[in-house]
Design a protein around this motif. Structure first.
Motif, PDB file in Angstrom:
ATOM      1  N   HIS A 140       0.828  -1.209   0.000  1.00 36.76           N
ATOM      2  CA  HIS A 140       0.000   0.000   0.000  1.00 36.76           C
ATOM      3  C   HIS A 140       0.861   1.258   0.000  1.00 36.76           C
ATOM      4  O   HIS A 140       0.549   2.244  -0.691  1.00 36.76           O
ATOM      5  CB  HIS A 140      -0.956  -0.007   1.197  1.00 36.76           C
ATOM      6  CG  HIS A 140      -1.910   1.150   1.189  1.00 36.76           C
ATOM      7  ND1 HIS A 140      -2.049   2.015   2.237  1.00 36.76           N
ATOM      8  CD2 HIS A 140      -2.730   1.605   0.210  1.00 36.76           C
ATOM      9  CE1 HIS A 140      -2.932   2.958   1.905  1.00 36.76           C
ATOM     10  NE2 HIS A 140      -3.366   2.725   0.687  1.00 36.76           N
ATOM     11  N   GLY A 141       1.967   1.224   0.738  1.00 36.67           N
ATOM     12  CA  GLY A 141       2.888   2.363   0.753  1.00 36.67           C
ATOM     13  C   GLY A 141       3.454   2.627  -0.627  1.00 36.67           C
ATOM     14  O   GLY A 141       3.567   3.771  -1.061  1.00 36.67           O
ATOM     15  N   LYS A 142       3.782   1.574  -1.341  1.00 38.07           N
ATOM     16  CA  LYS A 142       4.310   1.740  -2.704  1.00 38.07           C
ATOM     17  C   LYS A 142       3.246   2.329  -3.618  1.00 38.07           C
ATOM     18  O   LYS A 142       3.533   3.174  -4.464  1.00 38.07           O
ATOM     19  CB  LYS A 142       4.798   0.395  -3.249  1.00 38.07           C
ATOM     20  CG  LYS A 142       5.360   0.509  -4.660  1.00 38.07           C
ATOM     21  CD  LYS A 142       6.058  -0.759  -5.074  1.00 38.07           C
ATOM     22  CE  LYS A 142       6.823  -0.589  -6.369  1.00 38.07           C
ATOM     23  NZ  LYS A 142       5.952  -0.537  -7.544  1.00 38.07           N
ATOM     24  N   ASN A 143       2.010   1.881  -3.399  1.00 41.54           N
ATOM     25  CA  ASN A 143       0.901   2.424  -4.184  1.00 41.54           C
ATOM     26  C   ASN A 143       0.750   3.934  -3.927  1.00 41.54           C
ATOM     27  O   ASN A 143       0.587   4.718  -4.872  1.00 41.54           O
ATOM     28  CB  ASN A 143      -0.367   1.650  -3.801  1.00 41.54           C
ATOM     29  CG  ASN A 143      -1.505   2.013  -4.709  1.00 41.54           C
ATOM     30  OD1 ASN A 143      -2.261   2.914  -4.391  1.00 41.54           O
ATOM     31  ND2 ASN A 143      -1.601   1.349  -5.856  1.00 41.54           N
ATOM     32  N   CYS A 150       5.626  10.884  -5.904  1.00 42.70           N
ATOM     33  CA  CYS A 150       6.809  11.261  -5.133  1.00 42.70           C
ATOM     34  C   CYS A 150       8.045  11.263  -6.041  1.00 42.70           C
ATOM     35  O   CYS A 150       8.950  12.083  -5.878  1.00 42.70           O
ATOM     36  CB  CYS A 150       7.040  10.278  -3.980  1.00 42.70           C
ATOM     37  SG  CYS A 150       5.598   9.964  -2.950  1.00 42.70           S
ATOM     38  N   ILE A 151       8.049  10.337  -6.993  1.00 41.82           N
ATOM     39  CA  ILE A 151       9.216  10.178  -7.866  1.00 41.82           C
ATOM     40  C   ILE A 151       9.333  11.328  -8.869  1.00 41.82           C
ATOM     41  O   ILE A 151      10.347  11.479  -9.523  1.00 41.82           O
ATOM     42  CB  ILE A 151       9.141   8.796  -8.566  1.00 41.82           C
ATOM     43  CG1 ILE A 151      10.529   8.279  -8.910  1.00 41.82           C
ATOM     44  CG2 ILE A 151       8.268   8.834  -9.811  1.00 41.82           C
ATOM     45  CD1 ILE A 151      10.775   6.896  -8.412  1.00 41.82           C
ATOM     46  N   GLY A 152       8.269  12.142  -8.954  1.00 41.84           N
ATOM     47  CA  GLY A 152       8.334  13.319  -9.813  1.00 41.84           C
ATOM     48  C   GLY A 152       9.309  14.363  -9.279  1.00 41.84           C
ATOM     49  O   GLY A 152       9.721  15.272 -10.006  1.00 41.84           O
ATOM     50  N   CYS A 153       9.646  14.268  -7.983  1.00 40.00           N
ATOM     51  CA  CYS A 153      10.617  15.182  -7.371  1.00 40.00           C
ATOM     52  C   CYS A 153      11.823  14.425  -6.807  1.00 40.00           C
ATOM     53  O   CYS A 153      12.936  14.921  -6.831  1.00 40.00           O
ATOM     54  CB  CYS A 153       9.978  15.975  -6.233  1.00 40.00           C
ATOM     55  SG  CYS A 153       8.753  17.172  -6.784  1.00 40.00           S
ATOM     56  N   LEU A 191       0.448   7.242   6.407  1.00 41.40           N
ATOM     57  CA  LEU A 191       1.835   7.606   6.734  1.00 41.40           C
ATOM     58  C   LEU A 191       2.606   6.383   7.226  1.00 41.40           C
ATOM     59  O   LEU A 191       3.762   6.177   6.858  1.00 41.40           O
ATOM     60  CB  LEU A 191       1.858   8.709   7.802  1.00 41.40           C
ATOM     61  CG  LEU A 191       1.465  10.098   7.298  1.00 41.40           C
ATOM     62  CD1 LEU A 191       1.343  11.072   8.468  1.00 41.40           C
ATOM     63  CD2 LEU A 191       2.475  10.624   6.292  1.00 41.40           C
ATOM     64  N   ASP A 192       1.940   5.545   8.043  1.00 35.45           N
ATOM     65  CA  ASP A 192       2.600   4.318   8.510  1.00 35.45           C
ATOM     66  C   ASP A 192       2.984   3.438   7.323  1.00 35.45           C
ATOM     67  O   ASP A 192       4.065   2.847   7.292  1.00 35.45           O
ATOM     68  CB  ASP A 192       1.663   3.530   9.442  1.00 35.45           C
ATOM     69  CG  ASP A 192       1.572   4.181  10.823  1.00 35.45           C
ATOM     70  OD1 ASP A 192       2.485   4.938  11.180  1.00 35.45           O
ATOM     71  OD2 ASP A 192       0.560   3.934  11.523  1.00 35.45           O
ATOM     72  N   ASP A 193       2.084   3.353   6.327  1.00 40.42           N
ATOM     73  CA  ASP A 193       2.363   2.484   5.175  1.00 40.42           C
ATOM     74  C   ASP A 193       3.480   3.063   4.303  1.00 40.42           C
ATOM     75  O   ASP A 193       4.325   2.314   3.782  1.00 40.42           O
ATOM     76  CB  ASP A 193       1.091   2.275   4.358  1.00 40.42           C
ATOM     77  CG  ASP A 193       0.059   1.458   5.134  1.00 40.42           C
ATOM     78  OD1 ASP A 193       0.416   0.941   6.223  1.00 40.42           O
ATOM     79  OD2 ASP A 193      -1.080   1.334   4.673  1.00 40.42           O
ATOM     80  N   LEU A 194       3.497   4.377   4.152  1.00 38.72           N
ATOM     81  CA  LEU A 194       4.600   4.998   3.395  1.00 38.72           C
ATOM     82  C   LEU A 194       5.934   4.728   4.084  1.00 38.72           C
ATOM     83  O   LEU A 194       6.932   4.388   3.430  1.00 38.72           O
ATOM     84  CB  LEU A 194       4.386   6.514   3.318  1.00 38.72           C
ATOM     85  CG  LEU A 194       3.732   7.044   2.048  1.00 38.72           C
ATOM     86  CD1 LEU A 194       3.436   8.523   2.200  1.00 38.72           C
ATOM     87  CD2 LEU A 194       4.590   6.792   0.819  1.00 38.72           C
TER      88      LEU A 194
END
Ligand code: HEC
Length: 141
Positions: free
Chosen positions: A51-54, A61-64, A117-120
Motif C-alpha cells: 500500500h505504501g508503494k501504491n 513522489c518520484i516526480g521530485c 503515513l505508517d504504510d509509506l
C-alpha cells in the motif's frame, strides 16, 4: 608465423570474441538472477509495504525524488531516508509540509491519514533494506 593479418584471422577474432562475450553475458545474467532473491528484500513485502508503494506511485513522489537512483533530481534521494531520519521524523516531516522556508525548495502537503503515513514509512523501510552494495554511497543519498 605469418607477418600479414589475413581476412580469416580477422574473422576468427570476430567470431571468437563474439562467442566469448556472449557466454560471459549469459553467465553474468545467470549469476545476477540467482542472487537477486537474496538481495531484493522480497521477504519483507507486507500488505502495508504494498500500500505504501501504491501511495508512492499515485502521489508522484518520484516526480521530485529519486528512489535508489531512479526518478527526478529536484528533491533528496529517499532510498536510505529511513536509515538517515527514522520513522518519526519522516511522518512529522510529511505532515509539516510545506515549510515555506526561505530559499529552500518546497514539498506539497498531501493530507495523508496516520495509517497512510505508517504504510509509506513501511515502504521506505523496505526500500532501505534492499541490498544495493552500499548505494547510495553516503547517508544523505
Ligand atoms: C513537488 C516536489 C515534491 C514531491 C511531489 C514530493 N516531495 Fe518530498 N521533498 C521535496 C523537497 C524539495 C524536499 C526537501 C526540502 C528541504 O530540504 O527543505 C523533500 C523532502 C522529503 C523528505 C525528507 C528528506 C530528508 O532527507 O530529510 C521526505 C521523507 C519526503 N520528501 C518524502 C516524500 C514523499 C513520501 C512524497 C510522496 C508522497 C514526496 N516526498 C513528494 C519535494 C517533493
Amino acid at each position: 608465423m605469418s607477418e600479414t593479418f589475413t581476412k580469416s584471422m580477422a574473422r576468427n577474432i570476430f567470431y571468437g570474441g563474439t562467442v566469448f562475450f556472449f557466454l560471459l553475458f549469459l553467465a553474468l545474467t545467470f549469476d545476477t538472477q540467482s542472487v537477486l532473491p537474496k538481495r531484493d528484500n522480497r521477504a519483507a513485502i507486507t500488505p502495508a509495504v504494498v500500500h505504501g508503494k501504491n501511495l508512492w506511485e499515485t502521489n508522484d513522489c518520484i516526480g521530485c525524488h529519486t528512489l535508489l537512483g531512479e526518478g527526478a533530481y529536484f528533491a533528496p534521494e529517499l532510498g536510505n531516508v529511513y536509515k538517515r531520519r527514522g520513522p518519526d521524523f519522516i511522518k512529522a516531516w510529511i505532515k509539516a509540509q510545506p515549510t515555506h522556508a526561505e530559499g529552500r525548495r518546497q514539498m506539497p502537503q498531501f493530507n495523508f491519514s496516520d495509517s497512510d503515513l505508517d504504510d509509506l514509512v513501511a515502504f521506505l523501510k523496505y526500500a532501505s533494506e534492499i541490498n544495493t552494495n552500499h548505494w547510495p554511497p553516503n547517508d544523505e543519498g
